[in-house]
Design an enzyme around this catalytic site. Structure first.
Site, short mmCIF file in Angstrom:
data_model
loop_
_atom_site.label_atom_id
_atom_site.label_comp_id
_atom_site.label_asym_id
_atom_site.label_seq_id
_atom_site.Cartn_x
_atom_site.Cartn_y
_atom_site.Cartn_z
N TYR A 219 0.85 -1.11 -0.10
CA TYR A 219 -0.05 0.11 -0.04
C TYR A 219 0.88 1.20 0.00
O TYR A 219 1.32 1.58 0.99
CB TYR A 219 -1.01 -0.20 1.22
CG TYR A 219 -1.78 -1.32 1.44
CD1 TYR A 219 -2.21 -1.94 0.19
CD2 TYR A 219 -2.30 -1.62 2.69
CE1 TYR A 219 -3.16 -2.96 0.25
CE2 TYR A 219 -3.24 -2.56 2.57
CZ TYR A 219 -3.64 -3.42 1.49
OH TYR A 219 -4.29 -4.56 1.72
N HIS B 206 0.51 -12.20 1.54
CA HIS B 206 -0.28 -11.28 0.36
C HIS B 206 -0.42 -11.87 -0.99
O HIS B 206 0.78 -11.88 -1.73
CB HIS B 206 0.42 -9.92 0.49
CG HIS B 206 -0.53 -8.75 0.02
ND1 HIS B 206 -0.32 -7.53 0.25
CD2 HIS B 206 -1.98 -8.84 -0.10
CE1 HIS B 206 -1.25 -6.75 -0.20
NE2 HIS B 206 -2.42 -7.59 -0.43
#
Length: 337
Positions: free
Chosen positions: A66, A151
């Protein structure tokens, strides 16, 4: 006179296999703090965390992906003055951030409005996982991480299952990590992680929502059987369920939603309205009804979004709505009783 129940944001559910790790039913998603799609200021993000904290939200999710570490840095700074035992932070491994000064004048090509000062390199090796965890600790300034997810290991099952999970388990045994998980935008492979590896929690994005319930066929029953908690993300399917009626340019799974899907959602919204609730209120209520779900993470950019999400989450939705949607052919299956 007795007080009423606490707001849903403050209620907590424990991870069945790690009962000391308790997540608030509503979690703070930190992707917006990484400037997802557009810039967010440091002040706006800090104010969002402050508003969430004041409301009782104690679960905060982030990732190196992010904003190339920006979300982790901002979240760590926003939480620094809070008592460390008073909140839960999750982050993710699998994408190492490698400096790329030659690209620094460009913008990040993966949807975050930040300079491309680093590039992401897939790495689910033991060394890569340990390096990623240490770098996340450095960026956040935390002494430990409560939950670490693999992830998006969609194309990396073998290395993720045989190296990454055992590496996180080692860190769990050392107290650096308190719980081990996997986060993906599908349900089949997370179900396999639940059945075949030592994970404590799964973050499932977009595959168990009011619009689609594919996770009912694999992930959710496996999680219940193995005592693995499920955190639902992508509850609005990238925005398609986030408004009372979706516009013509609504987004689904990070792309323009096809007209037939927009039409289906508008029909769902019309049924919701007959029961006095909005589409986003029903979307939040539906996912939290499943007993395997321990938290719902929503991406939050500023205090206004926090306030609106809290309002939506605290609405009691009549259970008759689910039967009405099923009868109309707009819901594959009702939530469990």
């Amino acid at each position: 006179m007795t007080d009423g129940p606490p707001p849903r944001a403050t209620r907590t559910r424990a991870l069945p296999r790690r009962p000391a790790v308790r997540l608030t039913e509503l979690g703070f998603g930190g992707s917006q703090g990484g400037n997802l799609y557009r810039a967010t200021t440091d002040e706006e993000f800090a104010e969002a965390v402050d508003a969430a904290w004041a409301a009782g939200i104690r679960y905060y999710d982030t990732a190196p992906h992010y904003g190339l570490g920006l979300s982790e840095r901002r979240l760590g700074a926003a939480l620094r003055a809070r008592p460390r035992d008073g909140y839960v932070v999750s982050t993710k491994v699998g994408r190492l951030l490698v400096p790329s000064p030659e690209q620094a004048r460009r913008r990040d090509p993966e949807g975050f409005d930040v300079p491309a000062t680093h590039r992401r390199v897939w790495d689910f090796s033991r060394d890569g996982v340990r390096r990623s965890v240490q770098e996340s600790l450095d960026r956040t300034g935390l002494d430990r991480l409560d939950v670490v997810y693999l992830h998006d290991p969609d194309e990396h099952w073998e290395q993720a299952a045989t190296e990454a999970v055992p590496a996180l388990v080692e860190l769990r045994e050392q107290g650096v990590v308190r719980a081990v998980g996997v986060g993906m935008n599908q349900s089949a492979m997370p179900a396999r992680f639940v059945r075949e590896t030592d994970v404590d929690v799964v973050m499932c994005a977009g595959r168990y929502t009011l619009l689609e319930q594919g996770a009912l066929a694999d992930l959710l029953p496996a999680a219940q059987e193995r005592g693995v908690g499920v955190v639902v993300a992508g509850v609005y399917n990238s925005g398609l369920l986030s408004r009372e009626r979706p516009p013509d340019d609504a987004v689904y799974d990070y792309r323009q939603a096809p007209p037939e899907l927009i039409d289906r959602v508008r029909r769902i919204a019309a049924v919701c309205e007959t029961y006095g609730v909005t589409l986003p209120q029903a979307a939040l209520a539906f996912v939290r009804s499943h007993p395997a779900v321990v938290s719902t993470v929503v991406g939050l950019r500023g205090p206004g979004q926090v306030t609106e999400t809290l309002r939506r989450a605290d609405v009691d939705v009549p259970t008759e709505l689910w039967s009405a949607l099923r009868t109309a052919g707009l819901l594959d299956a009702p939530p469990p009783d």
